[in-house]
Design a protein around this motif. Structure first.
Motif: not given
Length: 788
Positions: A142-147
């Motif tokens: 999860y990176l910057r809440g994306v994942g």
């Protein structure tokens, strides 16, 4: 000043002491491949003891981990070297002029912070969460809440992992390869217009040490609590004129810290080894380079097993456990069924191998690069997902997968030109077969063992291009474009109950073709200040949820994910060599974001299913502060903050559905629109370190200091609260290192989780319970390394 080479190096070593090693790699490997990973987020050179002395020009060290300054260097092209008296306490100076929010890390920083697995990277980068799936080697990003939590690991990850420019279609393939590293880069946001594969969340690029044209070798031994041992070694040097090699290996043993309070059984010992070899040839004029690499990993390690935190079904009491305890079980009938030894503990039985071929040729006006790779994985994972001694959700998974990739790109070769450009194409073909075995014997509603089997075929092609032009007044415009076609199919899935019926489901397929791109502007406002703005569109193909399938609808493919990201950032050295400030703010506008939702199977129960959120958003910022306020003190602090919510998402409300079942004993779906509900990702992540560096003698230095990390709470189900949410945690570590200026050896003592805090790294749901995966307790260890 200009001196004969040997005399210059001798004089530099006398004047500069350990700082020479910060650039020795550039001299030791003049033909080593230079990549973008070398120009970024800074870390002070490892051997920079404060003293009144000049320092060699250039802050970004390019050298293998723990390689000392070479002796008796011979230059193929020149007999002189220029030594410039310029102090550079922060590394990756050139990247301060790149319009990105990348976090760049030297091999020394990775070693110092104990980064030995992919999961450890979350302790050294902002807004990054990397979690184990059920305590195994498989990971989710999860990176910057994306994942999203891809529990079957058969889909393209939201954050792509690269080793030496090779994208890994399945992140598990990277297990065991985190050794003999040169550097690492974490790139947030949509990617794919300059290299590799398109993605919406970003990428993690790791670069391993290349062969050197002079002889080097080194060994290191790390011993810590719970009989943990990590051993590494490498040797690198020339074979013939223009032909160099490098061979490196790693062995990991012990370190198991979990015990079963019922019988005192021990769990968690590592048992793995890995080898990597490289062979590099370059032409006499250094215009052509061919690099062949290969690696092999065998991992028979035990895994961290879960702790049950809530019973969803049944009345049996859950075990009361402390931080280092766990319960697990393995019935002899199940062991026999899966073909493993009786009394099997939660563990891996994995094998990974692969090769890659890099070919570069510089035509003068442009440089062409070809990257060909083949990666395989053979996995056998046993996990006790119910977290009890009962056989309610014991799982054994086998995976046989391979991926072939080919990338070809052509780009400008003069980094000082106003016009920079690259065009290229990428191809990927992957194949996978999986089989899940489940033991539900002690789950009264089922009481059987079963298996789910499926295979998957995937193929994709993409074309990309990126261009930038530097205008007057230090303004640069840049833009990129990508087009990708992805086809994947699931030929069929079989669900078999042993001693019962077998269900066969018909195959499914999905295809997508999308454009992605980027446009932006940067301004070098002053010599030490860069500001930039960019808009990026990212694309990620769809796929399949293929786990415990009970009805055909579960195999319906989920659709592609797209995101439009707006980013405003800056990089600055307001007080050169004293203070560095980098930061970026972002906003993500998602369409069909891929998340793990819930599907309810009548008379069976809730199951996780990857699905699309029609509309969602997230926003936040990340920043890095590097500070050298006084002579001996160096501080680095990463800050990441993000918020997000679903704007339109109709799905089964797991908490409400479970609550209704608890009252009625009947499974009935309770659907909710989660519009306005938080996306559940950690809102705040912090990590950093402080260090005191002291020269004890002219040839001996000492470093000492703490490090720390914080991660906010995270939901393990959509809209999760209470036990559906992992609690936040803060961890403190420390180290002390003694090393000579020659860099030939070092001795370190360290501690992780110094306060011995109880915390949880990830969580999930089994058939009858919800569980957390606990993090390790305090480890105290020592590391000794020697190199030549």
């Amino acid at each position: 000043m200009t001196l004969p080479l040997r005399k210059a190096l001798f004089l530099s070593a006398t004047l500069l002491g350990p700082s020479l090693s910060a650039v020795s790699g550039a001299c030791a490997a003049p033909h080593a491949k230079q990549t973008g990973a070398q120009t970024g987020h800074s870390v002070p050179p490892k051997h920079s003891f404060p003293s009144a002395r000049p320092v060699l020009h250039e802050a970004a060290p390019h050298r293998p981990a723990r390689t000392p300054a070479p002796q008796n260097l011979q230059s193929h092209n020149a007999e002189t070297i220029a030594v410039t008296a310029r102090r550079t306490d922060f590394a990756f100076a050139a990247a301060q002029h790149s319009p990105d929010a990348d976090t760049r890390l030297t091999a020394d920083r990775l070693t110092q912070r104990g980064v030995v697995t992919l999961r450890d990277l979350e302790r050294v980068a902002p807004n990054l969460t990397i979690q184990s799936i059920n305590g195994t080697a498989s990971t989710n990003f999860y990176l910057r809440g994306v994942g999203f939590n891809d529990f079957t690991m058969n889909n393209i990850p939201t954050v792509m992992t690269y080793f030496d420019d090779v994208p890994f279609a399945f992140s598990t393939m990277s297990s065991g390869l985190m050794f003999d590293l040169a550097d690492a880069t974490v790139t947030p946001g949509p990617v794919g217009t300059t290299h590799g594969q398109s993605d919406t969340g970003g990428e993690v690029r790791l670069r391993t040490a290349d062969p050197t044209s002079t002889l080097h070798y080194g060994v290191s031994q790390d011993i810590a609590s719970y009989a943990r041992s990590r051993s590494e070694a490498y040797i690198s040097g020339p074979i013939a004129k223009g032909l160099d090699f490098r061979l490196a290996g790693q062995i990991r043993q012990g370190g198991g810290w979990q015990t079963d309070p019922q019988n005192g059984a021990h769990l968690g010992d590592a048992d793995s080894y890995a080898l990597r070899g490289k062979l590099r040839w370059h032409s006499d004029d250094n215009r052509t380079t061919i690099l062949l690499s290969g690696h092999f990993v065998q991992d028979n390690s035990q895994v961290v097993t879960s702790q049950a935190v809530h019973r969803l079904i049944g009345t049996a009491a859950l075990p009361h456990l402390d931080q280092t305890q766990a319960e697990w079980s393995s019935r002899s009938q199940f062991d026999k069924l899966i073909g493993r030894p009786e009394g099997l503990k939660p563990s891996e039985h994995n094998q990974f191998w692969g090769w890659d071929l890099h070919m570069d040729h510089d035509f003068g006006f442009a440089k062409v690069t070809s990257v060909t790779a083949f990666e395989t994985e053979r996995q056998g994972e046993y996990t006790d997902q119910d977290g009890t001694s009962r056989s309610e959700a014991d799982t054994y998974r086998t995976i046989s997968a391979n991926a072939f990739t080919q990338e070809l790109r052509l780009g400008s070769s003069n980094p000082d030109s106003r016009l920079q450009w690259v065009v290229g194409a990428f191809y990927q073909r992957s194949r996978m077969k999986q089989r899940f075995f489940f033991d539900y014997t002690d789950y009264a509603a089922r009481g059987y063992m079963m298996a789910t089997s499926f295979s998957m075929n995937q193929e994709s092609t993409s074309e990309f291009g990126h261009i930038s032009y530097r205008l007057p007044h230090n303004i640069t415009l840049f833009a990129g474009l990508l087009h990708e076609i992805d086809d994947r199919s699931l030929p069929g899935l079989t669900s078999e109950i042993f001693g019962g019926r077998t269900r066969s489901f018909h195959g499914e397929s999905t295809a997508a073709a999308q454009f992605a791109g980027q446009v932006g502007v940067s301004w070098q406002a002053t010599k030490n200040t860069l500001v930039y703005y960019k808009m990026s569109k990212g694309f990620k193909p769809g796929g399949f949820s293929a786990n415990n399938t009970q009805i055909q609808a579960q195999l319906d493919p989920f659709g592609p994910e797209t995101v439009l990201t707006y980013e405003l950032g800056f990089k600055s050295d307001p007080i050169p060599n004293v203070l560095r400030l980098n930061g970026a703010a972002f906003y993500n506008d998602f369409h069909n974001q891929q998340v793990v939702g819930t599907v309810l199977i009548p008379n069976y129960g809730p199951l996780s299913e990857i699905t699309n959120v029609p509309k969602s958003e997230s926003w936040g910022f990340e920043g890095t502060i590097e500070l050298h306020p006084v002579r001996h003190v160096f501080v680095t602090q990463n800050i990441g903050w993000q918020r997000g919510n679903y704007q339109d998402f109709l799905n089964v409300n797991r908490a409400a559905t479970n609550a209704a079942y608890a009252k009625t004993g009947v499974w009935r779906a309770v659907n909710s629109n989660f519009a306005g509900v938080d996306n559940g990702q950690p809102k705040l992540t912090l990590n950093g370190q402080a260090e005191w560096r002291q020269a004890l003698t002219p040839g001996l230095g000492f470093d000492i200091g703490p490090d720390w990390s914080y991660r906010g709470s995270q939901a393990i189900a959509v809209g999760g609260t209470g036990f559906y949410r992992l609690p936040p945690y803060f961890l403190l570590g420390a180290h002390a290192t003694l090393r000579p200026s020659s860099g030939k050896w070092e001795v370190t003592v360290y501690a992780s989780n110094l306060l011995n805090r109880s915390f949880f790294e990830s969580g999930g749901m089994a058939t009858t319970t919800y569980f957390y995966i606990p993090g390790p307790p305090r480890f105290i260890g020592g590391r000794v390394s020697y190199g030549f």
